[in-house]
Design a protein around this motif. Structure first.
Motif, PDB file in Angstrom:
ATOM      1  N   ALA A   1     117.044 -29.976 -24.834  1.00  0.00           N
ATOM      2  CA  ALA A   1     116.607 -28.615 -24.788  1.00  0.00           C
ATOM      3  C   ALA A   1     114.979 -27.865 -25.394  1.00  0.00           C
ATOM      4  O   ALA A   1     115.348 -26.749 -24.721  1.00  0.00           O
ATOM      5  CB  ALA A   1     116.373 -28.458 -27.019  1.00  0.00           C
ATOM      6  N   TRP A   2     114.319 -28.143 -24.769  1.00  0.00           N
ATOM      7  CA  TRP A   2     112.973 -27.131 -24.373  1.00  0.00           C
ATOM      8  C   TRP A   2     112.715 -27.336 -23.042  1.00  0.00           C
ATOM      9  O   TRP A   2     112.287 -26.684 -22.023  1.00  0.00           O
ATOM     10  CB  TRP A   2     111.717 -28.805 -24.404  1.00  0.00           C
ATOM     11  CG  TRP A   2     111.274 -28.969 -25.307  1.00  0.00           C
ATOM     12  CD1 TRP A   2     111.467 -29.918 -27.002  1.00  0.00           C
ATOM     13  CD2 TRP A   2     109.982 -27.767 -26.159  1.00  0.00           C
ATOM     14  NE1 TRP A   2     109.975 -29.293 -27.839  1.00  0.00           N
ATOM     15  CE2 TRP A   2     110.065 -28.258 -27.540  1.00  0.00           C
ATOM     16  CE3 TRP A   2     109.600 -27.417 -25.644  1.00  0.00           C
ATOM     17  CZ2 TRP A   2     108.879 -27.542 -28.478  1.00  0.00           C
ATOM     18  CZ3 TRP A   2     108.869 -26.183 -26.378  1.00  0.00           C
ATOM     19  CH2 TRP A   2     108.184 -26.816 -27.939  1.00  0.00           C
ATOM     20  N   VAL A   3     113.342 -28.392 -22.018  1.00  0.00           N
ATOM     21  CA  VAL A   3     113.960 -28.121 -20.154  1.00  0.00           C
ATOM     22  C   VAL A   3     114.636 -26.471 -20.212  1.00  0.00           C
ATOM     23  O   VAL A   3     114.483 -25.899 -19.979  1.00  0.00           O
ATOM     24  CB  VAL A   3     114.522 -29.262 -19.797  1.00  0.00           C
ATOM     25  CG1 VAL A   3     115.069 -29.010 -18.300  1.00  0.00           C
ATOM     26  CG2 VAL A   3     113.861 -30.493 -19.753  1.00  0.00           C
ATOM     27  N   GLY A   4     115.754 -26.426 -20.582  1.00  0.00           N
ATOM     28  CA  GLY A   4     116.542 -25.881 -21.166  1.00  0.00           C
ATOM     29  C   GLY A   4     116.364 -24.477 -22.085  1.00  0.00           C
ATOM     30  O   GLY A   4     116.809 -22.885 -21.303  1.00  0.00           O
ATOM     31  N   LEU A   5     115.397 -24.126 -22.552  1.00  0.00           N
ATOM     32  CA  LEU A   5     114.724 -23.423 -23.132  1.00  0.00           C
ATOM     33  C   LEU A   5     113.406 -22.716 -21.791  1.00  0.00           C
ATOM     34  O   LEU A   5     113.419 -21.669 -21.469  1.00  0.00           O
ATOM     35  CB  LEU A   5     113.606 -23.646 -24.704  1.00  0.00           C
ATOM     36  CG  LEU A   5     113.138 -22.462 -24.561  1.00  0.00           C
ATOM     37  CD1 LEU A   5     113.346 -21.533 -25.516  1.00  0.00           C
ATOM     38  CD2 LEU A   5     112.063 -22.820 -25.335  1.00  0.00           C
ATOM     39  N   ALA A   6     113.096 -23.871 -21.226  1.00  0.00           N
ATOM     40  CA  ALA A   6     112.117 -23.008 -20.071  1.00  0.00           C
ATOM     41  C   ALA A   6     112.884 -22.398 -18.921  1.00  0.00           C
ATOM     42  O   ALA A   6     112.741 -21.386 -18.574  1.00  0.00           O
ATOM     43  CB  ALA A   6     111.182 -24.206 -19.388  1.00  0.00           C
ATOM     44  N   ASN A   7     114.150 -22.521 -18.623  1.00  0.00           N
ATOM     45  CA  ASN A   7     115.052 -23.056 -17.573  1.00  0.00           C
ATOM     46  C   ASN A   7     115.582 -21.371 -18.137  1.00  0.00           C
ATOM     47  O   ASN A   7     115.420 -20.437 -17.147  1.00  0.00           O
ATOM     48  CB  ASN A   7     115.981 -23.837 -17.247  1.00  0.00           C
ATOM     49  CG  ASN A   7     115.383 -24.375 -16.351  1.00  0.00           C
ATOM     50  OD1 ASN A   7     115.223 -24.158 -14.807  1.00  0.00           O
ATOM     51  ND2 ASN A   7     114.620 -25.480 -16.886  1.00  0.00           N
ATOM     52  N   MET A   8     115.973 -20.977 -19.034  1.00  0.00           N
ATOM     53  CA  MET A   8     116.585 -20.050 -19.584  1.00  0.00           C
ATOM     54  C   MET A   8     115.611 -18.858 -19.824  1.00  0.00           C
ATOM     55  O   MET A   8     115.855 -17.400 -19.480  1.00  0.00           O
ATOM     56  CB  MET A   8     117.101 -19.939 -20.793  1.00  0.00           C
ATOM     57  CG  MET A   8     118.089 -21.518 -20.969  1.00  0.00           C
ATOM     58  SD  MET A   8     119.777 -20.287 -19.578  1.00  0.00           S
ATOM     59  CE  MET A   8     120.520 -18.808 -20.708  1.00  0.00           C
TER      60      MET A   8
END
Length: 591
Positions: free
Chosen positions: A456-463
Motif C-alpha cells: 500500500a505504501w509503495v502503491g501510494l508513492a507511485n500513484m
C-alpha cells in the motif's frame, strides 16, 4: 535408471509447491476465513497463478518482457514533449539536438555550442550515447540530424527512430539490471522465484517510468539501470564494481547524485565495520577515481585532438568556475584547453544559476513559494537554505547506513535519502520523482514486500508520483496513456481507485486504521482534483490554481512517504533496540 528419475521428479515438484505456496507471509496469498482456502491476494497474482509450478523462471520471463514491452511501445504512439510547440519544442528536440551536435561538431564545441538552443547540460556519458545514436540515425536519414536545418523537426519517421532508441537502450541496460537485481535481492530476502516474478512485473509496469521515458521522451532508465547494477554489485559483495556502475550512472545523468550520500556512507561503513579494512577502502577509492578518469578520458582526449588539429579555443567564453580561481591561467599553456573544457562541463552539469526551481514541482520550496514568494530573497541565501534543508533531510538515513551498513538496508536507505533530496534540494524537476520511486518500488521484491503493509505504501508513492506529473503529461497529449497505465497498475496491485483489497479489514499484514484513513484521504484528494481539473476551469486571475493544488497535495504526500521510509529504515536496522524490528514483523503478520 528410470526408477531413479521417477523418484527424483516428485521431490522436485514438492519443493516448488512448498516454495510457491507455503510461505504466504510475503503477501501473494490470502486465506478465505470461511473455507480456509488460499486465494490470490490481488489481481497480478491471479494473472501469474499458472506460472507458480513452472520449474524455470526463463519460461515465463520472455512472455513478461514482451508484455511490458508492448505497453512501452504503444505509449510511444502518443505525443511527446514539445510536439509542434515552438519556439523550443521540448525535451524531444533537446535529445535530438544533442545527437546532431555530438555527431557534427568537434568535441571542444560540445558544451559551448549555441547554449540558448538546448545546449548540452548532461555529463559525458550522455554525450557519448547521443553520438552513437546520432551516427546511426544519420546513416538512416541524414536530414534528421542536419545541424541548424533540422531544428524542431516533427517527421513521423524520426519519431519512430527516437522512440526505438529509448526502447532499445532500456532493454540493453535497464531491463537486464532490473532482472538481475530483483532476483538477487529476493533470494537474500528469502522470497521464492514465483513471488519474485510477481514483483518483477509490478516493477516493470511502473507507470511513471513508462510515461516519462516512452511518452514525454527521455532516457532516464539508462541511468536508473546503472544504479540498479551498482546496488546489485554491492549485494553480491563486489563494492568496487558497484563504484564503477554508480560512477557510470552519475556520468549519464547528474541527478543520480540523489543516491550519492547513501552510497558513500554505506561504502564507508563496510570499510570501518565490523573492523577497519584499509585494503577495501583503498580499493573502493581507486575504483571510483579510475572510473571517473575513464568516464572523462574520451572527452578530454577529443579536446586534446582538437587542440592538436589547431581548432582555436581562445574565443570561447571563460566559465564562471574558471574565472573565480584566485590564480591567472595562461591561455597559451598546454593544459588550458583541458581546464577550460572541464570547467565548462561542470558549469553546464550543475545549473545553479537557473534558480530554485524552473517549473511547479511537488516539493517543499514550490509549496512554500505558494504562500511566501521566495524570489524576493538573494539567490545565495536561497541556495544555502536549500543546502541546509537537504542536509537535515538526508542526515538521519545516512547515519543509519553508516552505523548499520547492511545490504538489506540499502533500498530503504536510498529511498529515504532520495526523498530528502527531492523534497528539499535545489533545481528539482517533477520528473526527478523517478529516483525515490525506484528504491521504494524495489521493496516489493523483499521479505513481506507484497503484504498490504508495504504494497500500500509503495502503491501510494507511485500513484502520487505519476499524479503529480499529470500537468506535464497533459501538455504532451498523454492524458489517455496516463489514465490507462496508472489505473491498470492500481488494478494489478489491488490499489485505489480501482480496488480496496490492500485496505480490507482482516487482511494478513494489513495496515492500521490511521494509516488507512491517511492513504484513502490522499487518494480522494487525487480523484477530486481530477474531477475539478476536468470540469471546472480555474479563475482567470489564478490560471495555475489547480496545478498549485496538485503541488500542495503532492508535497504533503511525498513528505509522508519520506517519513515512512525513514521510520522503516530505523526499525529494520534495529538501531532502536534488537527486538523492535522483530516485534514489528510479528505484529504485521498477526493483523
Amino acid at each position: 535408471m528410470a526408477s531413479s528419475q521417477n523418484s527424483h521428479k516428485p521431490r522436485r515438484r514438492r519443493k516448488i509447491e512448498e516454495g510457491s505456496l507455503a510461505h504466504v507471509t510475503h503477501g501473494t496469498l490470502d486465506i478465505d476465513f470461511n473455507t480456509h482456502a488460499r486465494k490470490p491476494a490481488f489481481p497480478l497474482v491471479s494473472f501469474l497463478w499458472p506460472a507458480k509450478g513452472i520449474v524455470s523462471q526463463w519460461v515465463t520471463l520472455p512472455l513478461v518482457l514482451m508484455a511490458v514491452g508492448l505497453f512501452r511501445w504503444t505509449t510511444g504512439f502518443w505525443g511527446y514533449s514539445g510536439y509542434q510547440s515552438p519556439p523550443m519544442h521540448g525535451d524531444f528536440e533537446a535529445q535530438r539536438h544533442w545527437m546532431e551536435i555530438t555527431r557534427h561538431l568537434p568535441v571542444s564545441q560540445w558544451y559551448f555550442h549555441d547554449l540558448e538552443w538546448w545546449g548540452l547540460d548532461y555529463p559525458p556519458l550522455t554525450a557519448y550515447h547521443s553520438w552513437i545514436l546520432g551516427v546511426i540515425g544519420t546513416f538512416i536519414n541524414p536530414e534528421w540530424f542536419a545541424l541548424f536545418t533540422s531544428r524542431g523537426l516533427d517527421d513521423p519517421s524520426l519519431k519512430v527512430y527516437m522512440r526505438a532508441t529509448v526502447f532499445i537502450s532500456e532493454y540493453l541496460v535497464y531491463i537486464p539490471a532490473v532482472i538481475i537485481f530483483l532476483r538477487r535481492f529476493s533470494r537474500t530476502q528469502g522470497v521464492n522465484v514465483w513471488e519474485a516474478s510477481i514483483a518483477l512485473v509490478a516493477f516493470l509496469m511502473q507507470p511513471a517510468t513508462i510515461l516519462i521515458d516512452h511518452g514525454h521522451f527521455q532516457y532516464n532508465t539508462v541511468m536508473l539501470g546503472l544504479v540498479l547494477a551498482s546496488i546489485s554489485s554491492m549485494l553480491a559483495g563486489r563494492p568496487m564494481w558497484g563504484c564503477v556502475f554508480f560512477v557510470s550512472a552519475l556520468g549519464f545523468k547528474q541527478m543520480a547524485l540523489f543516491y550519492a550520500p547513501a552510497i558513500f556512507v554505506y561504502l564507508l561503513g563496510i570499510c570501518i565495520a565490523p573492523r577497519i579494512n584499509p585494503a577495501r577502502f583503498i580499493g573502493i577509492a581507486l575504483a571510483t577515481v579510475l572510473s571517473f578518469a575513464l568516464l572523462f578520458a574520451p572527452f578530454l582526449l577529443g579536446v586534446s585532438y582538437d587542440s592538436y588539429r589547431g581548432i582555436s579555443m581562445e574565443d570561447l567564453p571563460i566559465p564562471p568556475l574558471l574565472a573565480s580561481l584566485p590564480i591567472h591561467l595562461n591561455e597559451k599553456a598546454w593544459y588550458y584547453p583541458t581546464m577550460l573544457q572541464l570547467a565548462q562541463s561542470i558549469h553546464r552539469i550543475f545549473p545553479f544559476a537557473r534558480g530554485l526551481f524552473e517549473d511547479k514541482v511537488a516539493n517543499v520550496w514550490c509549496a512554500l513559494h505558494t504562500f511566501h514568494k521566495l524570489h524576493q530573497y538573494p539567490k545565495a541565501l536561497v541556495q544555502r537554505a536549500a543546502l541546509i534543508a537537504t542536509t537535515a533531510a538526508i542526515t538521519p538515513p545516512c547515519l543509519v547506513l553508516l552505523l548499520k551498513p547492511r545490504k538489506d538496508l540499502l533500498p530503504l536507505g536510498l529511498a529515504a535519502t532520495s526523498w530528502g533530496f527531492f523534497l528539499c534540494s535545489y533545481q528539482v524537476h517533477e520528473k526527478n520523482v523517478l529516483l525515490p520511486l525506484l528504491p521504494m518500488t524495489v521493496l516489493l521484491s523483499g521479505e513481506g514486500g507484497l503484504l498490504p503493509s508495504v504494497r500500500a505504501w509503495v502503491g501510494l508513492a507511485n500513484m502520487l508520483g505519476v499524479w503529480t506529473m499529470f500537468p506535464l503529461l497533459n501538455r504532451d497529449e498523454l492524458r489517455v496513456p496516463y489514465f490507462v497505465l496508472s489505473l491498470l497498475w492500481a488494478y494489478l496491485l489491488g490499489l485505489p481507485p480501482v480496488s480496496l483489497s490492500a485496505y480490507h479489514e482482516g487482511t494478513p499484514g494489513g495496515l492500521k486504521l490511521p494509516t488507512k484513513i491517511l492513504h484513502l484521504n490522499i487518494y480522494l484528494a487525487m480523484i477530486g482534483w481530477h474531477a475539478v481539473e476536468a470540469f471546472i476551469p480555474p479563475p482567470t486571475n489564478k490560471p495555475d490554481l489547480w496545478i498549485v493544488a496538485n503541488v500542495l497535495v503532492g508535497a504533503a504526500g511525498f513528505g509522508v512517504c519520506y517519513l515512512w521510509c525513514l521510520w522503516s529504515l530505523v526499525v529494520k536496522s534495529g538501531i532502536l533496540g534488537p527486538n523492535v524490528g522483530q516485534k514489528g514483523k510479528e505484529r504485521a503478520k498477526s493483523q
